[in-house]
Design an enzyme around this catalytic site. Structure first.
Site, PDB file in Angstrom:
ATOM      1  N   HIS A 266       0.316  -9.348  84.239  1.00 29.71           N
ATOM      2  CA  HIS A 266       0.999  -9.898  85.428  1.00 29.71           C
ATOM      3  C   HIS A 266       1.940 -11.002  84.953  1.00 29.71           C
ATOM      4  CE1 HIS A 266       1.702 -10.799  89.530  1.00 29.71           C
ATOM      5  NE2 HIS A 266       0.561 -11.359  89.888  1.00 29.71           N
ATOM      6  N   HIS A 307       6.302  -1.229  85.467  1.00 34.50           N
ATOM      7  CA  HIS A 307       5.892  -1.984  86.652  1.00 34.50           C
ATOM      8  C   HIS A 307       5.118  -1.045  87.559  1.00 34.50           C
ATOM      9  CE1 HIS A 307       6.148  -4.504  90.229  1.00 34.50           C
ATOM     10  NE2 HIS A 307       6.361  -5.483  89.379  1.00 34.50           N
ATOM     11  N   ASP A 365      10.383 -10.037  83.565  1.00 32.22           N
ATOM     12  CA  ASP A 365       9.858 -10.862  82.475  1.00 32.22           C
ATOM     13  C   ASP A 365      10.564 -10.621  81.163  1.00 32.22           C
ATOM     14  OD1 ASP A 365       8.010 -12.178  83.978  1.00 32.22           O
ATOM     15  OD2 ASP A 365       6.556 -10.561  83.803  1.00 32.22           O
TER      16      ASP A 365
HETATM   17  N1  ACO Z   1       4.622   0.275  77.102  1.00 25.28           N
HETATM   18  C1  ACO Z   1       4.186   1.524  76.795  1.00 25.28           C
HETATM   19  N2  ACO Z   1       3.604   2.385  77.668  1.00 25.28           N
HETATM   20  C2  ACO Z   1       3.449   1.940  78.925  1.00 25.28           C
HETATM   21  C3  ACO Z   1       3.881   0.659  79.332  1.00 25.28           C
HETATM   22  C4  ACO Z   1       4.486  -0.190  78.378  1.00 25.28           C
HETATM   23  N3  ACO Z   1       4.911  -1.417  78.696  1.00 25.28           N
HETATM   24  N4  ACO Z   1       3.596   0.481  80.639  1.00 25.28           N
HETATM   25  C5  ACO Z   1       3.007   1.612  81.059  1.00 25.28           C
HETATM   26  N5  ACO Z   1       2.919   2.493  80.029  1.00 25.28           N
HETATM   27  C6  ACO Z   1       2.382   3.866  80.103  1.00 25.28           C
HETATM   28  C7  ACO Z   1       0.862   3.829  80.163  1.00 25.28           C
HETATM   29  O1  ACO Z   1       0.288   3.905  78.884  1.00 25.28           O
HETATM   30  C8  ACO Z   1       0.557   5.052  80.993  1.00 25.28           C
HETATM   31  O2  ACO Z   1       0.645   6.176  80.164  1.00 25.28           O
HETATM   32  P1  ACO Z   1      -0.251   7.500  80.440  1.00 25.28           P
HETATM   33  O3  ACO Z   1       0.308   8.093  81.699  1.00 25.28           O
HETATM   34  O4  ACO Z   1      -0.008   8.337  79.240  1.00 25.28           O
HETATM   35  O5  ACO Z   1      -1.666   7.029  80.584  1.00 25.28           O
HETATM   36  C9  ACO Z   1       1.736   5.117  81.992  1.00 25.28           C
HETATM   37  O6  ACO Z   1       2.823   4.429  81.332  1.00 25.28           O
HETATM   38  C10 ACO Z   1       1.450   4.434  83.321  1.00 25.28           C
HETATM   39  O7  ACO Z   1       1.009   3.105  83.044  1.00 25.28           O
HETATM   40  P2  ACO Z   1      -0.125   2.354  83.884  1.00 25.28           P
HETATM   41  O8  ACO Z   1      -0.724   1.279  83.044  1.00 25.28           O
HETATM   42  O9  ACO Z   1      -1.039   3.365  84.506  1.00 25.28           O
HETATM   43  O10 ACO Z   1       0.754   1.720  85.009  1.00 25.28           O
HETATM   44  P3  ACO Z   1       0.311   0.524  85.933  1.00 25.28           P
HETATM   45  O11 ACO Z   1       1.112   0.648  87.153  1.00 25.28           O
HETATM   46  O12 ACO Z   1      -1.169   0.457  86.076  1.00 25.28           O
HETATM   47  O13 ACO Z   1       0.742  -0.778  85.078  1.00 25.28           O
HETATM   48  C11 ACO Z   1       1.970  -2.559  84.166  1.00 25.28           C
HETATM   49  C12 ACO Z   1       1.888  -1.496  85.272  1.00 25.28           C
HETATM   50  C13 ACO Z   1       0.652  -3.347  84.090  1.00 25.28           C
HETATM   51  C14 ACO Z   1       3.080  -3.559  84.523  1.00 25.28           C
HETATM   52  C15 ACO Z   1       2.281  -1.856  82.823  1.00 25.28           C
HETATM   53  O14 ACO Z   1       3.507  -1.175  82.900  1.00 25.28           O
HETATM   54  C16 ACO Z   1       2.286  -2.825  81.641  1.00 25.28           C
HETATM   55  O15 ACO Z   1       1.234  -3.120  81.077  1.00 25.28           O
HETATM   56  N6  ACO Z   1       3.496  -3.366  81.256  1.00 25.28           N
HETATM   57  C17 ACO Z   1       3.588  -4.353  80.224  1.00 25.28           C
HETATM   58  C18 ACO Z   1       3.219  -5.718  80.782  1.00 25.28           C
HETATM   59  C19 ACO Z   1       4.292  -6.286  81.669  1.00 25.28           C
HETATM   60  O16 ACO Z   1       5.472  -6.295  81.340  1.00 25.28           O
HETATM   61  N7  ACO Z   1       3.860  -6.832  82.834  1.00 25.28           N
HETATM   62  C20 ACO Z   1       4.768  -7.494  83.771  1.00 25.28           C
HETATM   63  C21 ACO Z   1       4.765  -6.835  85.101  1.00 25.28           C
HETATM   64  S1  ACO Z   1       5.997  -7.563  86.116  1.00 25.28           S
HETATM   65  C22 ACO Z   1       5.349  -8.970  86.705  1.00 25.28           C
HETATM   66  O17 ACO Z   1       4.170  -9.182  86.791  1.00 25.28           O
HETATM   67  C23 ACO Z   1       6.345  -9.961  87.132  1.00 25.28           C
END
Ligand code: ACO
Length: 430
Positions: A266, A307, A365
């Protein structure tokens, strides 16, 4: 609300359950599943992927099309034409202020920028090297013990004064966290400065030197505040709502929001982005890291990408990208190696089939970290700044919930998969 219905056929139940479908002004329709509980059924939605937890009029996101509206106004227009305090007024009151209303609101905020002198002592209880977010959780929660005069949450005036105090004091507390960490004296707010200038002043001025605001950096700071002011029912806002649903006071609720924001999935992501860029170290290492991000067996994720709601370019990231360039130019860092890595990483990710298929775009971010770094804000303060800006969103959601007639304590249910009932085993027989 509409009169559309959906009929749900449930095995082992002779009748069909009729569920109403509600539609809002914009966005998806929602199925009202409340009648299911009377039939002995709950819904199961870990991570709230398909659950609207409340009705709200504050912020709208269209993740597929990359749209973010505060009270109906697009974020791009607010970032370009408004300022943070005006956005605070808009979020809290639902409409943009008239010039008189804006002046009065600004005056009210300025009246509350100082913190109780005893809070200074509270700070010294923390180790110098404590993470500023832990200090923020503690000190914002502690505000509950300093402002007993306005903690009756059933009174709209009390709720309003708590909100004003919070918005006014967050920059002061945030800057105090930094000053304490680096061992410099706390700087009292200077109320003839703008909100963002005042924050930079409390962060960077020292008693022994004259301090002049830099308009480009102050504007960038103000934009960062605007872009982070609210984002509907995210993890920290939902935490604030849930804590508030028990009737807890606003400062305690906001402290719970700060705790939820801290995590790297987050608000902690802006800090994680910079750590990641430093770890990558050189553009030539990017393919290796892209490969790691694609590898399902590797826990590494590209920080600042992806996201839960945006499946398109985060509209805040577009604005932040522009601001980032303005700041780097102002501080003479156009050849910043971290920016070079960031731009190249973005280019790679946007062309990579894994990222395209999973709709992983840069989020806000990704650029806010580089911008804050160029302004001179240390990495461990990044999430504190996010919390400072988001305080208005949290308190507005809390107020919306508390002022809704008949609001109830939030109490999710569960799918229990633990042991069946069993008898206690005597210590000697285990
Ligand atoms: N890098 C690589 N792969 C990713 C990333 C990433 N940053 N984000 C998601 N994926 C992949 C996951 O591995 C998953 O793959 P799968 O389908 O093979 O299992 C798929 O994309 C879906 O990801 P989820 O984690 O299920 O998506 P969710 O909606 O739960 O998570 C999140 C969203 C937490 C933001 C995620 O994209 C992440 O961890 N990003 C990096 C952290 C980040 O930048 N957070 C800031 C969010 S914005 C904010 O809070 C202001």
């Amino acid at each position: 609300m509409s009169d559309k219905k959906v009929l749900l056929e449930i095995p082992n139940l002779d009748e069909k359950v009729e569920l109403s479908i509600h539609s809002g002004t914009l966005g998806q329709e929602v199925v009202d599943i409340a009648p299911l509980a009377k039939k002995g059924l709950f819904t199961f939605d870990p991570g709230f992927v398909a659950t609207a937890s409340c009705e709200s009029k504050i912020t709208f996101i269209d993740g597929e099309n990359g749209i973010l509206l505060y009270r109906g106004y697009p974020i791009e227009q607010l970032a370009e034409k408004s300022d943070y305090l005006e956005v605070c007024y808009l979020l809290m009151n639902g409409e943009l202020p008239s010039p008189e209303q804006k002046q009065k609101f600004t005056r009210q905020i300025l009246n509350h920028t100082m913190v109780h002198e005893q809070i200074h002592k509270f700070f010294t209880g923390f180790r110098r090297d404590a993470h500023p977010m832990s200090v923020m959780v503690g000190t914002v929660g502690a505000l509950s013990s300093f402002y007993h005069d306005a903690l009756d949450i059933t009174q709209p005036e009390h709720r309003e004064i708590a909100a004003l105090r919070l918005i006014a004091k967050m920059p002061t507390l945030a800057a105090m966290c930094y000053k304490y960490y680096i061992g410099q004296p706390f700087t009292y707010p200077q109320n003839d400065l703008s909100y963002s200038e005042n924050f930079l002043y409390m962060m960077f001025s020292v008693p022994s030197e004259k301090w002049q605001p830099n308009p480009v950096l102050a504007k960038a700071m103000d934009r960062i505040f605007i872009l982070h002011a609210d984002h509907e029912q995210n993890a920290s806002t939902s935490t604030v709502r849930l804590a508030g649903s028990s009737g807890a006071n606003p400062f305690a609720c906001i402290a719970s929001g700060i705790a939820a924001l801290w995590g790297p999935a987050h608000g902690g992501a802006n800090e994680a982005v910079l750590d990641m860029l430093m770890e990558i170290g050189d553009v030539k290492n990017i393919p290796k890291y892209i490969e790691k991000a694609r590898d399902r067996n590797d826990p590494f994720r590209l920080m600042g990408f992806g996201h839960r709601v945006y499946k398109n370019y985060d509209p805040r990231a577009k604005v932040m990208r522009e601001t980032c360039h303005e700041v780097l130019k102002e501080v003479g860092k156009t050849n910043d190696p971290l920016l070079e890595i960031a731009l190249e990483l973005e280019r790679y990710a946007l062309e990579d089939e894994y990222f395209i298929e999973k709709k992983l775009y840069p989020n806000v971010d990704f650029y806010s970290g580089i911008t804050l770094n160029a302004i001179g804000i240390p990495v461990n303060m990044f999430t504190v700044i996010f919390a400072l800006a988001r305080a208005v969103g949290w308190v507005t959601h809390w107020n919306e919930m508390v002022s809704t007639p008949g609001f109830r304590i939030g109490r999710p249910r569960q799918l229990y998969t633990g042991h069946d009932q069993r008898d206690y085993i005597d210590e000697n027989n285990r």
